[in-house]
Design a protein around this motif. Structure first.
Motif, PDB file in Angstrom:
ATOM      1  N   ASP A  77      -3.475  19.480   3.002  1.00 55.14           N
ATOM      2  CA  ASP A  77      -3.449  19.366   1.541  1.00 55.14           C
ATOM      3  C   ASP A  77      -2.725  18.112   1.042  1.00 55.14           C
ATOM      4  O   ASP A  77      -2.596  17.902  -0.155  1.00 55.14           O
ATOM      5  N   GLU A  78      -2.296  17.270   1.958  1.00 56.75           N
ATOM      6  CA  GLU A  78      -1.526  16.085   1.577  1.00 56.75           C
ATOM      7  C   GLU A  78      -2.425  15.003   0.982  1.00 56.75           C
ATOM      8  O   GLU A  78      -3.500  14.720   1.492  1.00 56.75           O
ATOM      9  N   LYS A  79      -1.950  14.394  -0.084  1.00 57.74           N
ATOM     10  CA  LYS A  79      -2.704  13.337  -0.761  1.00 57.74           C
ATOM     11  C   LYS A  79      -2.269  11.978  -0.242  1.00 57.74           C
ATOM     12  O   LYS A  79      -1.224  11.829   0.380  1.00 57.74           O
ATOM     13  N   ARG A  80      -3.083  10.961  -0.556  1.00 58.63           N
ATOM     14  CA  ARG A  80      -2.742   9.599  -0.161  1.00 58.63           C
ATOM     15  C   ARG A  80      -1.528   9.100  -0.932  1.00 58.63           C
ATOM     16  O   ARG A  80      -1.173   9.623  -1.978  1.00 58.63           O
ATOM     17  N   GLU A  81      -0.942   8.039  -0.409  1.00 63.23           N
ATOM     18  CA  GLU A  81       0.244   7.448  -1.035  1.00 63.23           C
ATOM     19  C   GLU A  81      -0.074   6.931  -2.438  1.00 63.23           C
ATOM     20  O   GLU A  81      -1.166   6.435  -2.698  1.00 63.23           O
ATOM     21  N   LYS A  82       0.938   7.026  -3.309  1.00 60.69           N
ATOM     22  CA  LYS A  82       0.877   6.386  -4.620  1.00 60.69           C
ATOM     23  C   LYS A  82       1.432   4.983  -4.438  1.00 60.69           C
ATOM     24  O   LYS A  82       2.419   4.789  -3.725  1.00 60.69           O
ATOM     25  N   LEU A  83       0.824   4.007  -5.093  1.00 57.87           N
ATOM     26  CA  LEU A  83       1.242   2.615  -4.944  1.00 57.87           C
ATOM     27  C   LEU A  83       1.759   2.055  -6.263  1.00 57.87           C
ATOM     28  O   LEU A  83       1.260   2.400  -7.333  1.00 57.87           O
ATOM     29  N   ARG A  84       2.759   1.173  -6.145  1.00 57.14           N
ATOM     30  CA  ARG A  84       3.340   0.521  -7.326  1.00 57.14           C
ATOM     31  C   ARG A  84       3.790  -0.884  -6.942  1.00 57.14           C
ATOM     32  O   ARG A  84       4.484  -1.070  -5.941  1.00 57.14           O
ATOM     33  N   MET A  85       3.383  -1.871  -7.738  1.00 51.82           N
ATOM     34  CA  MET A  85       3.802  -3.253  -7.498  1.00 51.82           C
ATOM     35  C   MET A  85       5.286  -3.382  -7.811  1.00 51.82           C
ATOM     36  O   MET A  85       5.750  -2.961  -8.876  1.00 51.82           O
ATOM     37  N   VAL A  86       6.032  -3.962  -6.871  1.00 51.30           N
ATOM     38  CA  VAL A  86       7.462  -4.165  -7.050  1.00 51.30           C
ATOM     39  C   VAL A  86       7.759  -5.630  -7.343  1.00 51.30           C
ATOM     40  O   VAL A  86       8.575  -5.950  -8.202  1.00 51.30           O
ATOM     41  N   GLN A  87       7.066  -6.532  -6.647  1.00 50.43           N
ATOM     42  CA  GLN A  87       7.337  -7.966  -6.799  1.00 50.43           C
ATOM     43  C   GLN A  87       6.063  -8.744  -6.500  1.00 50.43           C
ATOM     44  O   GLN A  87       5.317  -8.403  -5.579  1.00 50.43           O
ATOM     45  N   LEU A  88       5.822  -9.797  -7.260  1.00 48.21           N
ATOM     46  CA  LEU A  88       4.669 -10.684  -7.073  1.00 48.21           C
ATOM     47  C   LEU A  88       5.161 -12.110  -7.239  1.00 48.21           C
ATOM     48  O   LEU A  88       5.798 -12.427  -8.243  1.00 48.21           O
ATOM     49  N   MET A  89       4.906 -12.953  -6.228  1.00 49.60           N
ATOM     50  CA  MET A  89       5.411 -14.332  -6.267  1.00 49.60           C
ATOM     51  C   MET A  89       4.356 -15.319  -5.816  1.00 49.60           C
ATOM     52  O   MET A  89       3.482 -14.989  -5.015  1.00 49.60           O
ATOM     53  N   ASN A  90       4.500 -16.555  -6.305  1.00 48.64           N
ATOM     54  CA  ASN A  90       3.622 -17.666  -5.940  1.00 48.64           C
ATOM     55  C   ASN A  90       4.487 -18.834  -5.493  1.00 48.64           C
ATOM     56  O   ASN A  90       5.572 -19.045  -6.012  1.00 48.64           O
ATOM     57  N   ASP A  91       3.987 -19.594  -4.516  1.00 47.27           N
ATOM     58  CA  ASP A  91       4.767 -20.739  -4.024  1.00 47.27           C
ATOM     59  C   ASP A  91       4.330 -22.065  -4.652  1.00 47.27           C
ATOM     60  O   ASP A  91       4.696 -23.126  -4.184  1.00 47.27           O
ATOM     61  N   GLY A  92       3.510 -22.001  -5.706  1.00 41.69           N
ATOM     62  CA  GLY A  92       3.049 -23.219  -6.361  1.00 41.69           C
ATOM     63  C   GLY A  92       1.726 -23.718  -5.801  1.00 41.69           C
ATOM     64  O   GLY A  92       1.189 -24.713  -6.271  1.00 41.69           O
ATOM     65  N   ASP A  94      -2.014 -22.032  -3.568  1.00 36.75           N
ATOM     66  CA  ASP A  94      -2.915 -20.878  -3.637  1.00 36.75           C
ATOM     67  C   ASP A  94      -2.339 -19.637  -2.969  1.00 36.75           C
ATOM     68  O   ASP A  94      -2.965 -18.590  -2.951  1.00 36.75           O
ATOM     69  N   GLN A  95      -1.142 -19.753  -2.388  1.00 39.23           N
ATOM     70  CA  GLN A  95      -0.551 -18.620  -1.678  1.00 39.23           C
ATOM     71  C   GLN A  95       0.260 -17.736  -2.630  1.00 39.23           C
ATOM     72  O   GLN A  95       1.107 -18.215  -3.372  1.00 39.23           O
ATOM     73  N   TRP A  96      -0.011 -16.439  -2.560  1.00 38.38           N
ATOM     74  CA  TRP A  96       0.735 -15.435  -3.297  1.00 38.38           C
ATOM     75  C   TRP A  96       1.251 -14.411  -2.307  1.00 38.38           C
ATOM     76  O   TRP A  96       0.606 -14.158  -1.284  1.00 38.38           O
ATOM     77  N   GLN A  97       2.386 -13.824  -2.615  1.00 33.61           N
ATOM     78  CA  GLN A  97       2.923 -12.729  -1.810  1.00 33.61           C
ATOM     79  C   GLN A  97       3.432 -11.650  -2.753  1.00 33.61           C
ATOM     80  O   GLN A  97       3.791 -11.925  -3.895  1.00 33.61           O
ATOM     81  N   CYS A  98       3.432 -10.418  -2.245  1.00 32.16           N
ATOM     82  CA  CYS A  98       3.887  -9.310  -3.079  1.00 32.16           C
ATOM     83  C   CYS A  98       4.553  -8.241  -2.223  1.00 32.16           C
ATOM     84  O   CYS A  98       4.387  -8.205  -1.005  1.00 32.16           O
ATOM     85  N   VAL A  99       5.315  -7.400  -2.883  1.00 34.95           N
ATOM     86  CA  VAL A  99       5.898  -6.213  -2.275  1.00 34.95           C
ATOM     87  C   VAL A  99       5.373  -5.029  -3.073  1.00 34.95           C
ATOM     88  O   VAL A  99       5.494  -5.002  -4.304  1.00 34.95           O
ATOM     89  N   ILE A 100       4.782  -4.081  -2.368  1.00 39.88           N
ATOM     90  CA  ILE A 100       4.219  -2.883  -2.999  1.00 39.88           C
ATOM     91  C   ILE A 100       4.920  -1.660  -2.428  1.00 39.88           C
ATOM     92  O   ILE A 100       5.056  -1.522  -1.213  1.00 39.88           O
ATOM     93  N   GLU A 101       5.362  -0.799  -3.320  1.00 39.33           N
ATOM     94  CA  GLU A 101       5.995   0.457  -2.916  1.00 39.33           C
ATOM     95  C   GLU A 101       4.905   1.495  -2.677  1.00 39.33           C
ATOM     96  O   GLU A 101       3.955   1.594  -3.449  1.00 39.33           O
ATOM     97  N   LYS A 102       5.060   2.260  -1.600  1.00 42.93           N
ATOM     98  CA  LYS A 102       4.152   3.384  -1.362  1.00 42.93           C
ATOM     99  C   LYS A 102       4.987   4.645  -1.272  1.00 42.93           C
ATOM    100  O   LYS A 102       6.033   4.674  -0.633  1.00 42.93           O
ATOM    101  N   GLU A 103       4.540   5.664  -1.982  1.00 41.11           N
ATOM    102  CA  GLU A 103       5.272   6.923  -2.053  1.00 41.11           C
ATOM    103  C   GLU A 103       4.376   8.033  -1.500  1.00 41.11           C
ATOM    104  O   GLU A 103       3.232   8.187  -1.920  1.00 41.11           O
TER     105      GLU A 103
END
Length: 192
Positions: A77-92, A94-103
């Motif tokens: 009966d377990e559901k998939r993780e809930k996701l939430r963006m924590v941080q989004l960054m660009n290095d100037g 075309d590269q972007w990086q992010c941290v996403i929380e999964k619960e």
């Protein structure tokens, strides 16, 4: 006139960030879905290649992912993780990086628990496509070896395991009214 262009640029930048966030979350959701249904080929395709290389190649990485998956096996009966963006960054570039929380809500030792962990995303094409490293599968200290191109300003919070009974007790303690201070009365029964 200059103020108009500054406002327009700010609005376009905010719209771009929203689009990037939604796109990263869509790819992260696909990664979590692949894990949930045990589709290790798709899971590997959405994983940053540096993590696959770190674990010795595609087959070794799949075996590692399966081992971690079965460490805390999902309930029916377990559901998939809930996701939430924590941080989004660009290095100037075309590269972007992010941290996403999964619960994830699950059971550990027959106790209901909320697991909070993080995934790091990387896009090399201005946010069109994303690849991830799942921190829950690795130690935070090893991330720099697994993903050498990680931005130095990316902050990955530590994962948490919160037991439901402990969370309820803490909430009840916070909700309890503070005791009223006692007032002194003199011998005649009047308050001072």
């Amino acid at each position: 006139m200059c103020l108009f262009f500054l406002c327009l640029f700010s609005m376009l930048r905010a719209q771009d960030t929203t689009t990037l966030t939604n796109n990263a979350l869509r790819f992260a959701d696909s990664l979590m879905k692949a894990s949930y249904v045990e589709d290790w080929n798709t899971y590997s395709a959405l994983t940053n290649y540096s993590a696959i290389k770190y674990y010795g190649g595609p087959e070794s990485f799949k075996e590692h992912a399966k081992m971690v998956y079965y460490r805390i096996e999902r309930k029916e009966d377990e559901k998939r993780e809930k996701l939430r963006m924590v941080q989004l960054m660009n290095d100037g570039t075309d590269q972007w990086q992010c941290v996403i929380e999964k619960e994830r809500n699950t059971y550990v030792d027959s106790r209901k628990v909320k697991l909070i962990a993080y995934i790091i995303g990387q896009s090399m094409d201005n946010g069109e496509n994303w690849k991830f490293v799942d921190i829950a599968h690795n130690s935070t200290e090893n991330i720099i070896f697994i993903m050498p191109a990680l931005f130095s300003k990316i902050a990955v919070p530590p994962g948490k395991m919160l037991y439901e009974d402990e969370m309820l007790a803490a909430q009840q303690q916070q909700a309890a009214p503070a005791p009223k201070p006692k007032t002194k009365t003199n011998t005649t029964g009047k308050k001072k």
